[in-house]
Design an enzyme around this catalytic site. Sequence first.
Site, PDB file in Angstrom:
ATOM      1  N   ASP A  43       0.848  -1.206   0.000  1.00  0.00           N
ATOM      2  CA  ASP A  43       0.000   0.000   0.000  1.00  0.00           C
ATOM      3  C   ASP A  43       0.883   1.256   0.000  1.00  0.00           C
ATOM      4  O   ASP A  43       0.381   2.379  -0.072  1.00  0.00           O
ATOM      5  CB  ASP A  43      -1.015  -0.004   1.157  1.00  0.00           C
ATOM      6  CG  ASP A  43      -0.363  -0.022   2.523  1.00  0.00           C
ATOM      7  OD1 ASP A  43       0.878  -0.167   2.611  1.00  0.00           O
ATOM      8  OD2 ASP A  43      -1.094   0.105   3.526  1.00  0.00           O
ATOM      9  N   SER A  44       2.203   1.052  -0.005  1.00  0.00           N
ATOM     10  CA  SER A  44       3.123   2.172  -0.241  1.00  0.00           C
ATOM     11  C   SER A  44       2.838   2.810  -1.599  1.00  0.00           C
ATOM     12  O   SER A  44       3.301   3.909  -1.881  1.00  0.00           O
ATOM     13  CB  SER A  44       4.583   1.694  -0.185  1.00  0.00           C
ATOM     14  OG  SER A  44       4.776   0.556  -0.994  1.00  0.00           O
ATOM     15  N   ASP A  82      -1.119  -6.154  -0.187  1.00  0.00           N
ATOM     16  CA  ASP A  82      -1.376  -5.500   1.092  1.00  0.00           C
ATOM     17  C   ASP A  82      -2.860  -5.263   1.302  1.00  0.00           C
ATOM     18  O   ASP A  82      -3.557  -4.823   0.376  1.00  0.00           O
ATOM     19  CB  ASP A  82      -0.684  -4.124   1.106  1.00  0.00           C
ATOM     20  CG  ASP A  82       0.541  -4.119   1.997  1.00  0.00           C
ATOM     21  OD1 ASP A  82       0.723  -5.053   2.808  1.00  0.00           O
ATOM     22  OD2 ASP A  82       1.335  -3.160   1.878  1.00  0.00           O
ATOM     23  N   LYS A 112      -1.243  -9.442   2.976  1.00  0.00           N
ATOM     24  CA  LYS A 112      -0.429  -9.008   4.127  1.00  0.00           C
ATOM     25  C   LYS A 112      -1.222  -7.983   4.929  1.00  0.00           C
ATOM     26  O   LYS A 112      -1.921  -7.149   4.349  1.00  0.00           O
ATOM     27  CB  LYS A 112       0.881  -8.377   3.644  1.00  0.00           C
ATOM     28  CG  LYS A 112       1.719  -7.754   4.773  1.00  0.00           C
ATOM     29  CD  LYS A 112       3.136  -7.437   4.333  1.00  0.00           C
ATOM     30  CE  LYS A 112       3.306  -6.101   3.654  1.00  0.00           C
ATOM     31  NZ  LYS A 112       2.898  -4.913   4.446  1.00  0.00           N
ATOM     32  N   GLU A 114      -0.999  -5.451   8.727  1.00  0.00           N
ATOM     33  CA  GLU A 114      -0.073  -4.875   9.709  1.00  0.00           C
ATOM     34  C   GLU A 114      -0.564  -5.057  11.145  1.00  0.00           C
ATOM     35  O   GLU A 114      -1.757  -4.911  11.421  1.00  0.00           O
ATOM     36  CB  GLU A 114       0.099  -3.372   9.437  1.00  0.00           C
ATOM     37  CG  GLU A 114       0.744  -3.080   8.095  1.00  0.00           C
ATOM     38  CD  GLU A 114       0.957  -1.589   7.852  1.00  0.00           C
ATOM     39  OE1 GLU A 114       0.741  -0.770   8.766  1.00  0.00           O
ATOM     40  OE2 GLU A 114       1.356  -1.244   6.715  1.00  0.00           O
ATOM     41  N   GLU A 182       9.722  -4.387  10.039  1.00  0.00           N
ATOM     42  CA  GLU A 182      10.111  -3.084   9.482  1.00  0.00           C
ATOM     43  C   GLU A 182      10.606  -2.139  10.584  1.00  0.00           C
ATOM     44  O   GLU A 182       9.987  -2.017  11.651  1.00  0.00           O
ATOM     45  CB  GLU A 182       8.905  -2.444   8.766  1.00  0.00           C
ATOM     46  CG  GLU A 182       9.232  -1.064   8.205  1.00  0.00           C
ATOM     47  CD  GLU A 182       8.221  -0.539   7.204  1.00  0.00           C
ATOM     48  OE1 GLU A 182       7.263  -1.248   6.869  1.00  0.00           O
ATOM     49  OE2 GLU A 182       8.414   0.605   6.749  1.00  0.00           O
TER      50      GLU A 182
END
Length: 272
Positions: A43-44, A82, A112, A114, A182
């Site tokens: 999602d960057s 993401d 993925k 978070e 991260e």
Amino acid sequence: MKNSSDLQEMKKKGEKIVMITAYDFSSAKCAEAAGVDTILVGDSLGMVVLGYDNTLKVTIEDMIRHSSAVRRGAPNTHIIVDMPYMSYHVSPIQAKENAARLFLETNANAVKLEGGSPSRLEAIAAIVDCEIPVVAHIGLTPQSVHRFGGYKVQGKEVKDYERIKEEALLTEKAGAFMIVLEGIPEKLGREISESLSIPTIGIGAGRYTDGQVMVYHDILGISDYTFKFVKKYQEISRMITEGIETYSEEVRTGLFPTKKNVYFPENDDLKK
Ligand code: KIV
């Protein structure tokens, strides 16, 4: 194409796992041609492709559009998508439904998400229960930017260090098959990698994780971001700007197009 078990096998054999982000057809084609083990549609993309200040405004529809393009560009590579902010935070049912959409509509291999809090662990377990492989992501989780007060290395204080270590163990227990670490101290990255049986993929997590992930635009010199943990392998943005400058100059001075670039040049015989 590698699958989740192949990636886990790589850890057992001590082979480093290479992951890179990609967000569209052409970046995915390059990543596949380079032979990476897995591609992350991060999602960057909200920041490096869409120009937002953070990743929070990225939607499920954005992820589906970009991930489908990545799948078309890299038909033979393992792809992780993401889950965007607020697509798995409300309830395990919401998490399952959105994971299933991302998984089925993009033909990705895994999703993925978070965090390692109790509700994130429930989300991981719920998605795994639908037979969808899940990658966890802890440490400096960009979707928590407001809680962290910026993009700051996590786990520097003893309490946070221990919490992150515990969260890593719990994500494995909840069923994640791999975990992204991260923005944490190298020692923590190493300890987590040694204590988990699932592979760890680091980004700013030191040299001892089982693999590395980097943002495509960062290592290729496309984004303006500069971080200590990034190594630039190319200066693509500069090359593109120089190419466009030369093109502009040639248009303005009449050097382009040349006879080679036109159909039926005026002073040649037309073929009938
Ligand atoms: O969105 C992303 O690109 C990521 C990586 C930084 C791990 O989550």
